[in-house]
Enzyme design. Structure first.
Site, PDB file in Angstrom:
ATOM      1  N   ASP A 172     -74.782  53.801  21.268  1.00  0.00           N
ATOM      2  CA  ASP A 172     -74.277  53.349  19.967  1.00  0.00           C
ATOM      3  C   ASP A 172     -72.768  53.069  20.032  1.00  0.00           C
ATOM      4  O   ASP A 172     -72.208  52.462  19.126  1.00  0.00           O
ATOM      5  CB  ASP A 172     -74.498  54.445  18.907  1.00  0.00           C
ATOM      6  CG  ASP A 172     -75.769  54.226  18.092  1.00  0.00           C
ATOM      7  OD1 ASP A 172     -76.182  53.069  17.935  1.00  0.00           O
ATOM      8  OD2 ASP A 172     -76.335  55.229  17.608  1.00  0.00           O
TER       9      ASP A 172
ATOM     10  N   GLN B 107     -79.601  59.296  14.784  1.00  0.00           N
ATOM     11  CA  GLN B 107     -79.674  58.465  13.584  1.00  0.00           C
ATOM     12  C   GLN B 107     -78.865  59.089  12.450  1.00  0.00           C
ATOM     13  O   GLN B 107     -79.029  60.271  12.141  1.00  0.00           O
ATOM     14  CB  GLN B 107     -81.158  58.308  13.190  1.00  0.00           C
ATOM     15  CG  GLN B 107     -81.423  57.272  12.151  1.00  0.00           C
ATOM     16  CD  GLN B 107     -81.088  55.845  12.601  1.00  0.00           C
ATOM     17  OE1 GLN B 107     -81.384  55.449  13.711  1.00  0.00           O
ATOM     18  NE2 GLN B 107     -80.431  55.102  11.732  1.00  0.00           N
TER      19      GLN B 107
ATOM     20  N   LYS C 176     -86.441  50.386  16.470  1.00  0.00           N
ATOM     21  CA  LYS C 176     -85.797  50.580  17.778  1.00  0.00           C
ATOM     22  C   LYS C 176     -86.850  50.930  18.825  1.00  0.00           C
ATOM     23  O   LYS C 176     -86.823  50.441  19.955  1.00  0.00           O
ATOM     24  CB  LYS C 176     -84.739  51.693  17.686  1.00  0.00           C
ATOM     25  CG  LYS C 176     -83.505  51.259  16.906  1.00  0.00           C
ATOM     26  CD  LYS C 176     -82.606  52.436  16.561  1.00  0.00           C
ATOM     27  CE  LYS C 176     -81.486  51.989  15.635  1.00  0.00           C
ATOM     28  NZ  LYS C 176     -80.668  53.096  15.114  1.00  0.00           N
TER      29      LYS C 176
END
Ligand SMILES: NC(=O)c1ccc[n+]([C@@H]2O[C@H](COP(=O)([O-])OP(=O)(O)OC[C@H]3O[C@@H](n4cnc5c(N)ncnc54)[C@H](OP(=O)(O)O)[C@@H]3O)[C@@H](O)[C@H]2O)c1
Length: 290
Positions: A119, A96, A52
């Protein structure tokens, strides 16, 4: 000949488009900031975060990685997220997963500012998505849709069967495909471990999406002739030479003989997920800049 749905190529196109817009936005408002919070030392998480970060640098964003010890308390993690919520230079926040057992994931998801939730995990953003007014399109599901769109696979009116009902893939993908519009308007069936006679259901799919997390689970007897197959799975298996390799949820060699189109693993949905995350971060920065 089966059409290979090349996620590397489509993701490179998306990154190039994002890069152009980031440069334009950057001239007036500075580069969008994307921060990844990683708790503990999970090796897969380290790899995802590195990818990322690499993607964000490539498109001209300002990535940041906040590494926190696996022993951190929930209160301290929330305090860190609040600090990031308040920062004017940060437009996207990723926490995460998986998180250590002392942390309640749902509470952490709710603690991220919904305007920075690239997200699309926050209940407010999930609610907007399911009502048909998404603020952010969740990265992996929108990666699947974009992979189909860029390969000119029609979706409207077609029967899509998704195997897997997770909050990250199956459910939000169903919500995206049920929306009104050219790249949606599908008839969607979502299957899971309690689905009766799974092959009967999967065989009737025009478009079959596998998001199960079991290597080579989808065999050719589960796929109708001429179907489009999208493989979301990422499974590490022994490579037969003492090492390991990544394979999908679909038995690629067998299924590619009967499918009209199929996405490979690696090189299919994986790169699309990161590209869509960058797109969401650009969108978050644009919303902030008005
Ligand atoms: N490419 C990417 O960027 C990306 C992103 C996210 C995830 N992934 C990968 O996609 C896969 C799925 O991830 P996930 O997070 O959605 O997994 P998950 O949360 O474990 O969900 C798996 C789903 O598969 C269903 N399932 C399991 N066994 C089944 C069976 N025998 N028959 C029918 N359904 C079955 C489960 O049903 P129940 O609900 O009934 O248990 C569940 O809904 C994993 O390999 C993951 O690594 C890839």
């Amino acid at each position: 000949m089966v059409l290979i749905l090349d996620g590397k190529k489509a993701a490179a196109e998306i990154r190039a488009e994002v890069k152009t817009e980031v440069a334009r936005l950057g001239r007036s408002h500075g580069p969008p900031g994307l921060v990844a919070v990683i708790v503990g030392e999970d090796p897969a998480s380290q790899t995802y975060v590195k990818n990322k970060e690499k993607g964000a640098i490539e498109v001209g964003m300002r990535p940041e990685v906040v590494r926190l010890p696996g022993s951190i308390s929930q209160a301290d993690l929330i305090a860190e997220i609040r600090r990031l919520n308040a920062s004017d230079n940060i437009h996207g926040i990723l926490v995460q997963q998986p998180l250590p057992p002392q942390i309640d994931e749902a509470t952490i998801v709710r603690s991220v500012d919904p305007m920075k939730d690239v997200d699309c995990f926050h209940p407010e953003n999930v609610g907007l998505l399911f009502q048909g007014h998404p603020r952010f399109a969740p990265a992996t599901p929108s990666g699947v849709v974009e992979l189909l769109r860029r390969n000119r696979i029609p979706i409207s009116g077609r029967e899509v069967v998704i195997v897997g009902r997770s909050n990250i893939v199956g459910r939000p993908l169903a919500a995206l495909l049920l929306q009104k519009g050219e790249t949606a308007d599908a008839t969607v069936t979502v299957c899971h471990s309690k689905t009766k006679d799974l092959p009967l259901v999967t065989r009737r799919a025009d478009i079959l999406v596998a998001a199960i997390g079991k290597a080579h689970f989808i065999k050719n007897g589960m796929v109708g002739e001429g179907a489009v197959v999208v493989d979301v799975g990422i499974n590490r298996v022994p490579d037969g030479a003492g090492g390991s390799k990544i394979v999908g949820d679909v038995d690629f060699d067998a299924v590619s003989k009967i499918a009209a189109a199929i996405s490979p693993v690696p090189g299919g949905v994986g790169p699309m997920t990161i590209a869509m995350l960058l797109k969401n971060t650009l969108h978050a920065a644009k919303m902030r800049s008005g």
